[in-house]
Design a protein around this motif. Structure first.
Motif: not given
Lengths: 222, 222
Positions: A51-52, A54, A64-67, A69
């Motif tokens: 959502p950012f 990036q 589903m993942l983002f970030e 780290r």
């Protein structure tokens, strides 16, 4: 179910972080190219993934993942083969605390200085045609020197091979992507010559097969 | 062995984070005041506790830690009473990934915008006698709005009570210190009125006895 997917190629430092973890635990993965320059990453589909807007995002079946780290920790937790192999060392509370501490140092001290230099010297010139702003670069180099003073003192005092102790951990790995770019794509690699323990630590990191393999895909094309 | 020690009082946001975790797990602790204005924190002793000369540091017997997020995790891991009570949810890989993801979102998106506003509007005027720079504040408010857009969409879509799911977690708790300061010590609390799901989430957070208790010690004295 196919292999897990990483959205974004290794030339993006935060995607490289995730791939290095996948290599460490020996998990097959598919790299889905995201045309960053065409702003595809800000379009609807990648926005649903991150959502950012990036890079990277990550898919493991329904998850589903983002970030980067957080993705990295998910991968390491799921696939660590033994307590000794676990880069997070979560079965040992004190070792885990040391890993977390140096992981946070990377995120809040090392990374901000490194990233500013890298963006100013490499990313903005490539993407926006700018010339590096000497004042910004010099300030970040000064900030980075203060951080490296702490690292040098820690690595020489602790007599440890790695940041969290005598074991390679997630804390070390997190330093890989931006340090690699600073070392290979900017005129500031020589800064590390002033810090012999830090430089020796970096050379130990680059002996890891996982980091060697990923770094071959990280070259910045002008 | 006496109670664990937190170096730095709750008025410092990152010390408040650690204390909120200690309250959550019901562990007795001693607060050791650090005279920040007198720069004691940059002197030799606190430097040994935190090599970056920042607040907080933490001591549990022989274990000395710095970096508030790492200290917090150590405390939560050591004292979580059950898998349900565990604010890190590390016994459930998918829940832990969601906690990590929103913890990283806080660290890399929410915190940088929040902290800039807080420092510009409150810390620098109190410490350096400056007047808030309207351009910097406005840019950070704009940055924060973009972040809050993502939070509002997430909290309304997920129909979850909290960021990582239907459970209060470390991800939520991390938002507490700086949000509290923005809400109580700056003229920008009304920003949250534009985000009804975010505001309702914040009000749920402030119902936690741990956060209520710590917030009573967080008032900024002019």
């Amino acid at each position: 179910m196919g292999p897990v997917k990483v959205f974004g190629s290794a030339v993006f430092a935060n995607a490289a972080r995730v791939m290095a973890c996948l290599e460490e635990v020996g998990v097959e993965y598919e790299v889905v190219e995201v045309d960053y320059m065409a702003k595809e990453h800000k379009g609807f589909k990648p926005l649903a993934r991150n959502p950012f807007g990036q890079i990277p995002a990550f898919q493991d079946g329904d998850i589903m993942l983002f970030e980067s780290r957080a993705i990295a920790k998910y991968v390491l937790r799921k696939h660590a083969k033994s307590a000794q192999d676990d880069l997070l060392r979560e079965s040992n509370r004190e070792e885990a605390a040391m890993v977390d501490m140096w992981t946070e140092v990377e995120a809040h001290h090392y990374f901000p200085a490194m990233a500013t230099i890298f963006y100013e010297c490499v990313v903005y010139p490539a993407r926006l045609g700018t010339v590096p702003d000497k004042k910004i670069v010099d300030e970040s180099l000064e900030r980075l020197r203060k951080v490296l003073d702490v690292y040098e003192a820690h690595l020489s005092k602790a007599k440890s091979m790695f940041l969290a102790g005598d074991f390679f951990s997630f804390a070390d790995l997190n330093h890989f992507p931006f340090t690699f770019h600073i070392m290979t794509a900017t005129p500031h690699a020589s800064l590390f010559d002033e810090y012999p323990h830090v430089k020796a630590w970096w050379e130990r990191l680059m002996e890891r097969p996982s980091l060697k393999k990923i770094s071959a895909h990280m070259e910045i094309k002008p």
